[in-house]
Design an enzyme around this catalytic site. Structure first.
Site, PDB file in Angstrom:
ATOM      1  N   ASP A  94      18.997 -19.623  -9.495  1.00 14.95           N
ATOM      2  CA  ASP A  94      19.899 -20.062 -10.559  1.00 14.95           C
ATOM      3  C   ASP A  94      21.302 -20.181  -9.980  1.00 14.95           C
ATOM      4  O   ASP A  94      22.069 -19.226  -9.962  1.00 14.95           O
ATOM      5  CB  ASP A  94      19.877 -19.071 -11.717  1.00 14.95           C
ATOM      6  CG  ASP A  94      20.532 -19.646 -12.963  1.00 14.95           C
ATOM      7  OD1 ASP A  94      21.048 -20.779 -12.907  1.00 14.95           O
ATOM      8  OD2 ASP A  94      20.526 -18.959 -14.002  1.00 14.95           O
ATOM      9  N   ALA A  95      21.611 -21.361  -9.461  1.00 11.13           N
ATOM     10  CA  ALA A  95      22.914 -21.606  -8.845  1.00 11.13           C
ATOM     11  C   ALA A  95      23.663 -22.735  -9.528  1.00 11.13           C
ATOM     12  O   ALA A  95      24.855 -22.920  -9.299  1.00 11.13           O
ATOM     13  CB  ALA A  95      22.749 -21.917  -7.360  1.00 11.13           C
ATOM     14  N   LYS A  96      22.964 -23.536 -10.328  1.00 11.36           N
ATOM     15  CA  LYS A  96      23.557 -24.623 -11.124  1.00 11.36           C
ATOM     16  C   LYS A  96      24.483 -25.507 -10.288  1.00 11.36           C
ATOM     17  O   LYS A  96      25.592 -25.837 -10.692  1.00 11.36           O
ATOM     18  CB  LYS A  96      24.300 -24.065 -12.338  1.00 11.36           C
ATOM     19  CG  LYS A  96      23.399 -23.297 -13.310  1.00 11.36           C
ATOM     20  CD  LYS A  96      24.161 -22.826 -14.532  1.00 11.36           C
ATOM     21  CE  LYS A  96      23.251 -22.096 -15.503  1.00 11.36           C
ATOM     22  NZ  LYS A  96      22.799 -20.789 -14.995  1.00 11.36           N
ATOM     23  N   ARG A  97      23.993 -25.905  -9.127  1.00  9.51           N
ATOM     24  CA  ARG A  97      24.804 -26.728  -8.247  1.00  9.51           C
ATOM     25  C   ARG A  97      24.875 -28.163  -8.755  1.00  9.51           C
ATOM     26  O   ARG A  97      23.906 -28.684  -9.319  1.00  9.51           O
ATOM     27  CB  ARG A  97      24.230 -26.712  -6.827  1.00  9.51           C
ATOM     28  CG  ARG A  97      24.230 -25.335  -6.161  1.00  9.51           C
ATOM     29  CD  ARG A  97      25.638 -24.757  -6.072  1.00  9.51           C
ATOM     30  NE  ARG A  97      25.701 -23.644  -5.141  1.00  9.51           N
ATOM     31  CZ  ARG A  97      26.034 -22.409  -5.464  1.00  9.51           C
ATOM     32  NH1 ARG A  97      26.328 -22.114  -6.711  1.00  9.51           N
ATOM     33  NH2 ARG A  97      26.099 -21.466  -4.543  1.00  9.51           N
TER      34      ARG A  97
END
Length: 277
Positions: A94-97
């Protein structure tokens, strides 16, 4: 390695449709009696992996809570990913890049390139520089057998000002993202590798075409107020492809390993019963 969608479908069928977040924020570390430092971070993450990585379909480390400790925190994240995958869980980073061009490509390589220390089964990404900006991540995910979960209808109230904005063609932004994902997943069976993040707290979503071929990661079950019983009303016919994400609803039972396991198994069972029902 088979594609992410096929691996996820198999894990959901064998272990139940549940994603457990690994969110070692300061308040949870304190609740567990741990210091807010790298040692506390390591103990927290190791305990969650020990408790549930061999029995839930997906584990989702929140990268930010590791990054805040700098390089030593990222080293703990690398170990957590490796241990979780070794135990049989799929790892969704979960890094939402979200960026453009070579920068997006570099983000993708960090999490989706085999051989990377942070190599994960899937990655959360943001399409709000335009869906086409995700092309490097889409391409590498296909090449490496990984998946993406694209923010579409998120559970935070601020999201609506972007996601509900109406385009010149009369379709709103969230519906456009879902349509792009349907195109990515065309022909993939039994489940496409490109999923959407759709909040479980949003109420009736029947005005949206959620039949986009991939999984629907559904945050909001547990501490945010949604329950397994709410899922049919929210997701309708798409329910068999829903993967509820639970973090505090499980993590608050730590550091007791048995209690963590029991919480995860209980919620997974509740979701399985609703889907079968």
């Amino acid at each position: 390695m088979s594609g992410f969608g096929a691996r996820l479908r198999r894990a959901m069928d064998e272990r139940g449709p549940l994603c457990v977040g690994i969110d070692p924020h300061a308040s949870l570390l304190a609740e567990w009696g741990l210091d807010d430092d790298v040692k506390g971070l390591e103990r927290f993450s190791r305990t969650v992996v020990e408790a549930v990585a061999d029995r839930v379909a997906v584990l989702k480390p929140q990268s930010a809570f590791f990054e805040r400790f700098g390089s030593r925190g990222v080293a703990v994240l690398e170990t957590t990913v490796a241990q979780a995958r070794e135990a049989g869980a799929l790892v969704l980073m979960d890094a939402k890049r979200g960026d453009i061009g070579s920068t997006m490509a570099a983000y993708a390589e960090a999490f989706l390139a085999p051989g990377s220390p942070l190599f994960s089964d899937a990655l959360t990404v943001s399409p709000y520089l335009g869906y086409g900006s995700l092309a490097p991540a889409v391409s590498l995910a296909r090449e490496s057998g990984c998946g993406l979960f694209v923010l579409a209808l998120t559970s935070n109230p601020e999201g609506g000002e972007v996601q509900h904005a109406v385009r010149s063609d009369g379709r709103n932004v969230a519906a456009t993202v879902l349509a792009h994902l349907a195109a990515e997943n065309a022909g993939e069976e039994p489940l496409g590798s490109f999923g959407a993040v759709v909040g479980a707290t949003l109420g009736d979503l029947s005005s949206y075409d959620l039949d986009m071929g991939g999984a629907l990661l559904a945050p909001g079950v547990g501490a945010q107020g949604a329950t397994a019983a709410d899922l049919p009303r929210v997701f309708g016919a798409a329910l068999p492809r829903v993967v509820p994400n639970v973090s505090r609803g499980v993590l608050r039972f730590g550091p007791d390993v048995k209690a963590l396991r029991e919480a995860a198994e209980r919620i997974a069972g509740e979701v399985r019963d609703v889907v079968a029902g």
